[in-house]
Scaffold this active site. Structure first.
Site, PDB file in Angstrom:
ATOM      1  N   ASN A 183     -49.326 -24.336 -98.893  1.00 48.85           N
ATOM      2  CA  ASN A 183     -48.148 -24.945 -99.978  1.00 48.85           C
ATOM      3  C   ASN A 183     -47.843 -23.269-100.372  1.00 48.85           C
ATOM      4  OD1 ASN A 183     -48.164 -27.702-101.289  1.00 48.85           O
ATOM      5  ND2 ASN A 183     -50.048 -27.318-102.332  1.00 48.85           N
ATOM      6  N   ASP A 193     -60.355 -27.900-108.665  1.00 49.23           N
ATOM      7  CA  ASP A 193     -59.014 -29.158-108.326  1.00 49.23           C
ATOM      8  C   ASP A 193     -58.747 -28.486-106.482  1.00 49.23           C
ATOM      9  OD1 ASP A 193     -56.815 -30.334-108.738  1.00 49.23           O
ATOM     10  OD2 ASP A 193     -55.237 -29.348-109.088  1.00 49.23           O
ATOM     11  N   ASP A 194     -58.834 -27.381-106.252  1.00 44.80           N
ATOM     12  CA  ASP A 194     -58.209 -27.165-105.227  1.00 44.80           C
ATOM     13  C   ASP A 194     -60.070 -27.716-103.988  1.00 44.80           C
ATOM     14  OD1 ASP A 194     -56.159 -25.993-105.470  1.00 44.80           O
ATOM     15  OD2 ASP A 194     -57.890 -25.030-106.816  1.00 44.80           O
ATOM     16  N   LYS A 208     -49.645 -27.352-113.879  1.00 42.97           N
ATOM     17  CA  LYS A 208     -50.978 -27.916-114.137  1.00 42.97           C
ATOM     18  C   LYS A 208     -50.601 -28.671-115.299  1.00 42.97           C
ATOM     19  CE  LYS A 208     -52.514 -27.351-109.379  1.00 42.97           C
ATOM     20  NZ  LYS A 208     -53.198 -28.054-108.763  1.00 42.97           N
ATOM     21  N   TYR A 223     -43.916 -27.263-110.392  1.00 38.03           N
ATOM     22  CA  TYR A 223     -44.721 -27.458-110.046  1.00 38.03           C
ATOM     23  C   TYR A 223     -44.423 -26.362-108.625  1.00 38.03           C
ATOM     24  CZ  TYR A 223     -49.060 -29.036-108.189  1.00 38.03           C
ATOM     25  OH  TYR A 223     -50.415 -29.534-107.769  1.00 38.03           O
ATOM     26  N   GLU A 248     -59.089 -23.866-110.914  1.00 44.02           N
ATOM     27  CA  GLU A 248     -58.032 -23.388-110.402  1.00 44.02           C
ATOM     28  C   GLU A 248     -57.726 -21.724-109.326  1.00 44.02           C
ATOM     29  OE1 GLU A 248     -55.918 -26.600-110.524  1.00 44.02           O
ATOM     30  OE2 GLU A 248     -54.997 -25.005-108.215  1.00 44.02           O
ATOM     31  N   ASP A 249     -56.734 -22.276-108.427  1.00 45.70           N
ATOM     32  CA  ASP A 249     -56.718 -21.283-107.382  1.00 45.70           C
ATOM     33  C   ASP A 249     -57.610 -19.850-107.758  1.00 45.70           C
ATOM     34  OD1 ASP A 249     -54.305 -23.150-106.988  1.00 45.70           O
ATOM     35  OD2 ASP A 249     -53.055 -21.852-107.547  1.00 45.70           O
ATOM     36  N   ARG A 298     -56.298 -16.462-106.084  1.00 40.38           N
ATOM     37  CA  ARG A 298     -55.480 -17.302-104.410  1.00 40.38           C
ATOM     38  C   ARG A 298     -54.493 -18.385-104.618  1.00 40.38           C
ATOM     39  NH1 ARG A 298     -54.548 -22.350-103.467  1.00 40.38           N
ATOM     40  NH2 ARG A 298     -56.548 -23.280-103.188  1.00 40.38           N
TER      41      ARG A 298
HETATM   42  N1  LIG Z   1     -52.334 -29.693-101.007  1.00 39.72           N
HETATM   43  C1  LIG Z   1     -52.868 -30.100-101.915  1.00 39.72           C
HETATM   44  O1  LIG Z   1     -52.895 -30.862-102.886  1.00 39.72           O
HETATM   45  C2  LIG Z   1     -53.609 -28.400-101.920  1.00 39.72           C
HETATM   46  C3  LIG Z   1     -53.241 -27.570-100.905  1.00 39.72           C
HETATM   47  N2  LIG Z   1     -53.798 -26.130-100.337  1.00 39.72           N
HETATM   48  C4  LIG Z   1     -53.006 -25.579-100.381  1.00 39.72           C
HETATM   49  O2  LIG Z   1     -53.922 -25.317 -98.516  1.00 39.72           O
HETATM   50  C5  LIG Z   1     -54.355 -24.214 -98.277  1.00 39.72           C
HETATM   51  C6  LIG Z   1     -55.670 -23.444 -98.562  1.00 39.72           C
HETATM   52  O3  LIG Z   1     -56.003 -23.426 -99.487  1.00 39.72           O
HETATM   53  P1  LIG Z   1     -57.559 -23.304 -99.371  1.00 39.72           P
HETATM   54  O4  LIG Z   1     -58.001 -24.207 -98.539  1.00 39.72           O
HETATM   55  O5  LIG Z   1     -57.418 -23.136-101.036  1.00 39.72           O
HETATM   56  O6  LIG Z   1     -57.786 -21.842 -99.078  1.00 39.72           O
HETATM   57  P2  LIG Z   1     -58.418 -20.470 -98.264  1.00 39.72           P
HETATM   58  O7  LIG Z   1     -58.398 -19.185 -98.527  1.00 39.72           O
HETATM   59  O8  LIG Z   1     -60.246 -21.493 -99.232  1.00 39.72           O
HETATM   60  O9  LIG Z   1     -58.808 -21.537 -96.460  1.00 39.72           O
HETATM   61  C7  LIG Z   1     -57.723 -20.885 -95.845  1.00 39.72           C
HETATM   62  C8  LIG Z   1     -58.479 -21.217 -94.794  1.00 39.72           C
HETATM   63  O10 LIG Z   1     -57.452 -21.455 -93.272  1.00 39.72           O
HETATM   64  C9  LIG Z   1     -58.492 -20.431 -92.572  1.00 39.72           C
HETATM   65  N3  LIG Z   1     -57.635 -19.903 -92.037  1.00 39.72           N
HETATM   66  C10 LIG Z   1     -56.308 -18.705 -92.176  1.00 39.72           C
HETATM   67  N4  LIG Z   1     -55.660 -18.060 -91.751  1.00 39.72           N
HETATM   68  C11 LIG Z   1     -55.820 -19.152 -89.883  1.00 39.72           C
HETATM   69  C12 LIG Z   1     -54.473 -19.213 -88.916  1.00 39.72           C
HETATM   70  N5  LIG Z   1     -53.909 -18.676 -88.250  1.00 39.72           N
HETATM   71  N6  LIG Z   1     -55.530 -20.512 -87.953  1.00 39.72           N
HETATM   72  C13 LIG Z   1     -56.706 -20.980 -88.517  1.00 39.72           C
HETATM   73  N7  LIG Z   1     -57.068 -21.491 -89.742  1.00 39.72           N
HETATM   74  C14 LIG Z   1     -56.712 -19.881 -90.633  1.00 39.72           C
HETATM   75  C15 LIG Z   1     -59.107 -19.728 -92.924  1.00 39.72           C
HETATM   76  O11 LIG Z   1     -59.843 -19.007 -91.835  1.00 39.72           O
HETATM   77  P3  LIG Z   1     -61.551 -18.359 -92.463  1.00 39.72           P
HETATM   78  O12 LIG Z   1     -62.260 -18.999 -92.756  1.00 39.72           O
HETATM   79  O13 LIG Z   1     -62.084 -17.896 -91.392  1.00 39.72           O
HETATM   80  O14 LIG Z   1     -61.042 -17.441 -93.422  1.00 39.72           O
HETATM   81  C16 LIG Z   1     -59.729 -20.510 -93.493  1.00 39.72           C
HETATM   82  O15 LIG Z   1     -60.423 -20.957 -93.577  1.00 39.72           O
HETATM   83  C17 LIG Z   1     -53.117 -22.952 -99.572  1.00 39.72           C
HETATM   84  O16 LIG Z   1     -52.134 -22.856 -98.819  1.00 39.72           O
HETATM   85  C18 LIG Z   1     -53.122 -23.910-100.624  1.00 39.72           C
HETATM   86  O17 LIG Z   1     -52.001 -23.995-101.560  1.00 39.72           O
HETATM   87  C19 LIG Z   1     -55.154 -25.987-101.711  1.00 39.72           C
HETATM   88  C20 LIG Z   1     -54.988 -26.779-102.741  1.00 39.72           C
HETATM   89  C21 LIG Z   1     -54.505 -28.320-102.483  1.00 39.72           C
HETATM   90  C1  LIG Z   2     -51.904 -27.232-105.491  1.00 40.89           C
HETATM   91  C2  LIG Z   2     -52.806 -26.761-105.308  1.00 40.89           C
HETATM   92  O1  LIG Z   2     -54.015 -26.987-105.945  1.00 40.89           O
HETATM   93  C3  LIG Z   2     -52.600 -25.616-104.478  1.00 40.89           C
HETATM   94  O2  LIG Z   2     -51.621 -25.781-103.720  1.00 40.89           O
HETATM   95  O3  LIG Z   2     -53.536 -24.569-104.474  1.00 40.89           O
HETATM   96 MG   LIG Z   3     -53.989 -25.198-106.395  1.00 40.22          MG
END
Ligand SMILES: NC(=O)C1=CN([C@@H]2O[C@H](COP(=O)(O)OP(=O)(O)OC[C@H]3O[C@@H](n4cnc5c(N)ncnc54)[C@H](OP(=O)(O)O)[C@@H]3O)[C@@H](O)[C@H]2O)C=CC1
Ligand SMILES: CC(=O)C(=O)O
Ligand SMILES: [Mg+2]
Length: 602
Positions: free
Chosen positions: A441, A297-298, A202, A131, A274-275, A184
Site C-alpha cells: 500500500n 496488525d501489520d 484504522k 483508508y 500499527e506501522d 513505517r
Molecule cells: N495489505 C495489507 O493488509 C498490508 C500491506 N502491507 C504493505 O506491505 C508493504 C511492506 O510492509 P512491511 O512488511 O511492514 O515493510 P518492511 O520494511 O518490514 O519490509 C519490506 C521488505 O521488502 C523488501 N524489499 C525492499 N525493496 C525490495 C526489492 N526491491 N526487492 C525485493 N524486496 C525488497 C525489504 O528487504 P530488506 O529486508 O532486505 O530490507 C523487506 O524485507 C508496505 O507497502 C505495506 O503497506 C503491510 C501490512 C498490511
Molecule cells: C494495511 C496496512 O496496515 C499497511 O499497509 O500498513
Molecule cells: Mg499497517
C-alpha cells in the site's frame, strides 16, 4: 488563572531548558478537573461542539428548547436521510481525493453519527478515502490536511509523565487504542507525526466495520522524532522537530506507555500496534504479547487476511495448502507474519513440524533470494528460517520464479511494479491458476496492478491487492479483484476482544479469523474471481469472526466477561454502535402549557 498540567509544564520546561520537574508536580491539575461532564449534562453551545452528541439540523424543536440551542440552528428540522444526501452531494463536488478526505474528516469531527452513517451506507466509495489509498496521501500532506486535533500525541519529552497525558483524554472508558510511532506508514516510510492519520483511519474502521463505539476508541501518536529530513524542514510539520530517539530511552518510553495504558484504562484495554518499523514491530510483539492485551496488525492482521485469501484460492486450484510452494517477495514484517501463520496452518493440516512446513515457503528480499551463502547479517531476524540451501543465489525475481516454480507469489515490499510482465507471465506459464497477491500500500506501491495480473495471465490468476483496484474487463469477462487488506481482520478481532475483555490475543486468534473469513466467500464470489467477501458484507463478516474468536476466548479462559452469554452472536450484535440519532427528550416530557408546540413543526 492559567492552569497547566504536568506534561505541559515539563514540555515548556524542556523548551526553556528548565529542569524543575518538582515544580511541575505542584501545579498539576487535580484529577477531578480533568473529568468530562456526563453526556446528559452537556447543553447549549457546548453540545453543538460535541461530535458524539451533535445532530445538526436533525435536532427536533423539543430538543432545541430543552437543550438551550433554540435559535442557534436554522429553523428547519431535517432528517438524517436528508443530511446524508447533502453530505454525498457535497462529496461529489470535491475536486480531488485529498479534499474528499478533508471533507469527511471535518464531518467526523462535527457529527460522528452522521459520519458513520454516510460511511457505512457508501462503504465501497468512501473506504478508499478514509483508508488506503487516500489516507496515505493525507498522511504525506498532513500539514495541509490537519484541521483539528483528534486522539492523543505523546512525545518522548513526556517520558516519566505518560500516565498524566493519558489522564487528559476526556473519556474514562477506552476499550481500544491504535498506536503508531510513524516510522513505517504504509509503504511510504517514516512520516513521523504525520502518521497520525493511520490510527485515526484504522479506528474509523473499528466503528464502521465492527460497530465498536467511537468513544471507546483512542488513536495515539507516539512522537519520538523523525528521520525524514523533508518533514524536519517542512514549516507545516506538526511533530517534534528532532531526529528519532532510539535505543534504551525509546524502549523505556514504550514500556512506560504500556504500563500507563493499563493504569489508566485497565488491563484489558486492547492496544493495536500499527506501522512501526519492522525491527521494533517484532521486538514489541515478542516483549508485550503475553503481558498485555495487544497485537501487531501489520504482522498478525496481515497474516490472517493473506492466509484467508490463500485458503479461498485453494478452493479454485484444488491444490491442498501443504502442496503449495509459496514465494514471498519482501521479507519484512508483513511477509514474515504471513509466512509464519501459513507455516503454522500447514503444520496443523499436514501434521508435520513447523520447520518442515517452512520448507514450502521461499523468500526474496532487497538482496535477492534467501539462500544460505548470503553475507553475514543479511539473514538475521524472522526471515532466517525461510533460508534455503539447495537454491542458486539470484537477485533477479524472474529467475527466482523460474527456479522455485511457485504456485503462489505474494508481494509485501512497498516497491511498486516489482511484479514485471515477465514475472507475471512466468507465473501464468507455470500454473493453470496462479495465485498472485500484490499486498503493498498505497496503490502506487502495489507490486502490480489488477489489470496487469489478469492481462498477463489471460484472466487465469487469482489476484488480490492491499489497496482496492476497480474491476477489470478482459475479453468480454469482468474480473473483480479482492482487497487483501488487514481491514478484513482487525475489526472482528477487536470486536471479540473488547466485548469479552480478553486478557491476551494469541496466534490461534488469527488462524480462527483467517478460516472464518475464508468461509464467508460464497461460490458466486469465487466465480467472479473474488477471494474475499464483498465489502458491503464486511460488518457481518466482522461479527462472524468475532463470534468464532469469542468461543475460543471462553474455551481457553482468556475472556474476562462472566458468566458467558448464552448466545454469543446476539450478545455481540446487541453491543454494536447504532448510527441512528437518539432522542434527547425524556419519555415523560411534554410541552409546558404556556409553550404549546408550534403547529408547523414535527
Ligand atoms: N495489505 C495489507 O493488509 C498490508 C500491506 N502491507 C504493505 O506491505 C508493504 C511492506 O510492509 P512491511 O512488511 O511492514 O515493510 P518492511 O520494511 O518490514 O519490509 C519490506 C521488505 O521488502 C523488501 N524489499 C525492499 N525493496 C525490495 C526489492 N526491491 N526487492 C525485493 N524486496 C525488497 C525489504 O528487504 P530488506 O529486508 O532486505 O530490507 C523487506 O524485507 C508496505 O507497502 C505495506 O503497506 C503491510 C501490512 C498490511
Ligand atoms: C494495511 C496496512 O496496515 C499497511 O499497509 O500498513
Ligand atoms: Mg499497517
Amino acid at each position: 488563572m492559567l492552569r497547566i498540567n504536568a506534561s505541559g509544564l515539563r514540555l515548556i520546561s524542556k523548551s526553556l531548558n528548565v529542569q524543575s520537574v518538582k515544580a511541575v508536580k505542584n501545579i498539576a491539575i487535580d484529577d477531578k478537573d480533568r473529568l468530562s461532564k456526563p453526556r446528559s449534562q452537556i447543553k447549549g453551545v457546548e453540545l453543538l461542539r460535541n461530535p458524539s452528541l451533535y445532530k445538526g439540523m436533525a435536532f427536533t424543536v423539543e430538543e432545541r428548547q430543552l437543550l438551550g440551542i433554540h435559535g442557534l440552528l436554522p429553523p428547519a428540522v431535517l432528517s438524517q436521510q436528508v443530511q446524508c444526501h447533502r453530505i454525498m452531494e457535497n462529496f461529489r463536488r470535491e475536486k480531488d481525493d485529498l479534499s474528499r478526505y478533508i471533507a469527511l474528516t471535518n464531518l467526523q469531527y462535527r457529527n460522528e453519527k452522521l459520519f458513520y452513517k454516510v460511511l457505512i451506507d457508501n462503504l465501497e466509495l468512501l473506504m478508499p478515502i478514509v483508508y488506503t489509498p487516500t489516507v496515505g496521501l493525507a498522511c504525506q500532506k498532513y500539514g495541509i490536511a490537519f484541521r483539528r486535533s483528534k486522539g492523543l500525541y505523546i512525545t518522548i519529552h513526556d517520558k516519566g509523565h505518560i500516565y498524566d497525558v493519558l489522564c487528559n483524554w476526556p473519556e474514562s472508558v477506552v476499550k481500544a487504542i491504535v498506536v503508531t510511532d510513524g516510522e513505517r506508514i504504509l509503504g511510504l516510510g517514516d512520516l513521523g507525526c504525520y502518521g497520525m492519520g493511520i490510527p485515526i483511519g484504522k479506528l474509523s474502521l473499528y466503528t464502521a466495520l465492527a460497530g465498536i463505539y467511537p468513544t471507546h476508541c483512542l488513536p495515539i501518536m507516539l512522537d519520538v522524532g523523525t528521520n525524514n529530513q523533508q518533514l524536519l524542514d517542512d514549516p507545516l510539520y506538526i511533530g517534534l522537530r528532532q531526529k528519532r530517539v532510539t535505543g534504551k530511552v525509546y524502549e523505556e518510553f514504550m514500556d512506560e506507555f504500556m504500563d500507563a495504558v493499563v493504569a489508566r484504562f485497565g488491563y484489558n484495554c486492547l492496544i493495536q500496534f500499527e506501522d512501526f518499523a519492522s525491527h521494533n514491530a517484532y521486538k514489541f510483539l515478542q516483549k508485550y504479547q503475553e503481558k498485555y492485551c495487544m497485537f501487531n496488525d501489520d504482522i498478525q492482521g496481515t497474516a490472517a487476511v493473506a492466509l484467508a485469501g490463500l485458503m479461498t484460492s485453494l478452493r479454485v486450484t484444488g491444490t491442498p495448502l501443504e502442496e503449495n510452494k509459496i514465494l514471498f517477495v519482501g521479507a519484512g514484517q508483513a511477509a514474515c507474519g504471513i509466512a509464519d501463520l501459513v507455516a503454522l496452518a500447514i503444520s496443523r493440516k499436514a501434521n508435520i513440524t513447523f520447520e518442515q512446513a517452512c520448507s514450502r515457503i521461499y523468500m526474496f528480499d532487497v538482496d535477492g533470494l534467501l539462500v544460505e551463502d548470503r553475507p553475514e547479517g543479511q539473514l538475521d531476524g524472522p526471515k532466517n528460517k525461510y533460508t534455503k540451501q539447495s537454491l542458486r543465489p539470484t537477485k533477479n525475481l524472474s529467475d527466482a520464479v523460474e527456479q522455485i516454480k511457485p504456485t503462489a507469489l505474494i508481494g509485501a515490499t512497498g516497491v511498486g511494479g516489482i511484479f514485471t510482465e515477465s514475472v507475471i507471465r512466468k507465473m501464468g506459464q507455470l500454473n493453470e491458476r496462479p495465485v498472485i497477491f500484490a499486498l503493498s500500500n498505497p496503490t502506487h506501491k502495489a507490486e502490480c496492478t489488477a489489470q496487469q495480473a489478469y492481462e498477463f495471465t489471460d484472466g487465469r490468476c487469482l489476484f488480490s491487492s492491499g489497496s482496492p483496484f476497480k474491476p477489470v474487463e478482459l475479453n468480454g469477462k469482468t474480473y473483480v479483484p479482492g482487497q487483501g487488506n488487514n481491514s478484513y481482520i482487525f475489526p472482528g478481532v477487536a470486536l471479540a476482544t473488547t466485548v469479552f475483555q480478553s486478557k491476551h490475543i494469541d496466534e490461534e486468534v488469527f488462524l480462527i479469523a483467517a478460516r472464518t473469513l475464508s468461509e464467508q466467500v460464497s461460490e458466486s464470489d469465487l466465480v467472479a474471481g473474488q477471494l474475499y467477501p464483498p465489502m458491503k458484507q464486511i460488518q457481518n463478516v466482522s461479527v462472524k469472526i468475532a463470534v468464532e474468536i469469542s468461543k475460543y476466548y471462553y474455551e481457553t479462559e482468556l475472556a474476562s466477561l462472566y458468566p458467558a452469554p448464552y448466545d454469543l452472536e446476539s450478545y455481540i450484535r446487541d453491543q454494536l454502535y447504532d448510527t441512528t440519532y437518539q432522542s434527547y427528550v425524556p419519555n415523560t416530557w411534554t410541552w409546558p402549557e404556556e409553550h404549546t408546540k408550534p403547529k408547523d413543526f414535527n
